[in-house]
Scaffold this motif. Sequence first.
Motif, PDB file in Angstrom:
ATOM      1  N   SER A 186       6.414  -0.469 -10.518  1.00 20.98           N
ATOM      2  CA  SER A 186       6.033  -0.147  -9.138  1.00 20.98           C
ATOM      3  C   SER A 186       4.899   0.883  -9.094  1.00 20.98           C
ATOM      4  O   SER A 186       4.012   0.797  -8.241  1.00 20.98           O
ATOM      5  CB  SER A 186       7.234   0.330  -8.324  1.00 20.98           C
TER       6      SER A 186
ATOM      7  N   ARG B 205       1.680  -1.045 -10.079  1.00 25.61           N
ATOM      8  CA  ARG B 205       1.274  -1.887  -8.951  1.00 25.61           C
ATOM      9  C   ARG B 205       0.654  -1.029  -7.843  1.00 25.61           C
ATOM     10  O   ARG B 205      -0.398  -1.364  -7.305  1.00 25.61           O
ATOM     11  CB  ARG B 205       2.462  -2.669  -8.418  1.00 25.61           C
TER      12      ARG B 205
ATOM     13  N   CYS C  98      -3.224  -1.407  -6.745  1.00 24.95           N
ATOM     14  CA  CYS C  98      -3.473  -1.857  -5.367  1.00 24.95           C
ATOM     15  C   CYS C  98      -4.226  -0.801  -4.560  1.00 24.95           C
ATOM     16  O   CYS C  98      -5.107  -1.133  -3.770  1.00 24.95           O
ATOM     17  CB  CYS C  98      -2.165  -2.226  -4.675  1.00 24.95           C
TER      18      CYS C  98
ATOM     19  N   TYR D 130      -5.447  -8.588  -5.795  1.00 25.19           N
ATOM     20  CA  TYR D 130      -3.985  -8.623  -5.913  1.00 25.19           C
ATOM     21  C   TYR D 130      -3.455  -9.624  -4.898  1.00 25.19           C
ATOM     22  O   TYR D 130      -3.925  -9.685  -3.759  1.00 25.19           O
ATOM     23  CB  TYR D 130      -3.386  -7.240  -5.642  1.00 25.19           C
TER      24      TYR D 130
ATOM     25  N   PRO E 219       0.005 -10.450  -3.118  1.00 22.93           N
ATOM     26  CA  PRO E 219       1.396 -10.037  -2.922  1.00 22.93           C
ATOM     27  C   PRO E 219       2.440 -11.157  -3.024  1.00 22.93           C
ATOM     28  O   PRO E 219       3.492 -10.940  -3.638  1.00 22.93           O
ATOM     29  CB  PRO E 219       1.399  -9.408  -1.522  1.00 22.93           C
TER      30      PRO E 219
ATOM     31  N   ASP F 163       2.914 -11.566  -6.552  1.00 23.33           N
ATOM     32  CA  ASP F 163       2.898 -10.296  -7.292  1.00 23.33           C
ATOM     33  C   ASP F 163       2.045 -10.428  -8.550  1.00 23.33           C
ATOM     34  O   ASP F 163       2.486 -10.175  -9.666  1.00 23.33           O
ATOM     35  CB  ASP F 163       4.320  -9.866  -7.668  1.00 23.33           C
ATOM     36  N   SER F 164       0.779 -10.849  -8.329  1.00 25.92           N
ATOM     37  CA  SER F 164      -0.113 -11.062  -9.476  1.00 25.92           C
ATOM     38  C   SER F 164      -1.501 -10.494  -9.202  1.00 25.92           C
ATOM     39  O   SER F 164      -1.918 -10.348  -8.055  1.00 25.92           O
ATOM     40  CB  SER F 164      -0.194 -12.548  -9.818  1.00 25.92           C
TER      41      SER F 164
END
Length: 133
Positions: free
Chosen positions: A68, A71, A75, A108, A110, A113-114
């Motif tokens: 997390s 990410r 992001c 990114y 969502p 999630d890549s």
Amino acid sequence: MGCINQAYCGPVSAVALLNSLQFDSAFGPVGAGVSADGVLLSSFSNPNIAVALSVDAAHIDKTCTTLSKMRFDLCTALKEPHSCIIIGYTHKALGQVGGGHISPIGSYRPPTDSFLIMDVLKYKYPPIWVPAQ
């Protein structure tokens, strides 16, 4: 912008990002001072390469960075208008032939999630969506 000599993936990635920021650099020819083995991602925080840019280098390792947090950081950087990301990885981790490599992250997604890796060896590898996991 693409790369033919695989050892130049780092400098080509840097130049691609400078171009995306419309930055007029004094890098000289792409690949100047690059060994046959290429460059390490950590070289980008070198003051001679960073020139007038702010460079933050981060090592992502499961033992010290959560998924997390990674990410969130990636992001956040992707949302910043004057921010770019270059990632170091191995082609083998993506089921591709080759060793260590450096390319920009472009986006990114969502729902899956890549992250989109914009491979600078585009004659050999197209852009690829890679799961954050």
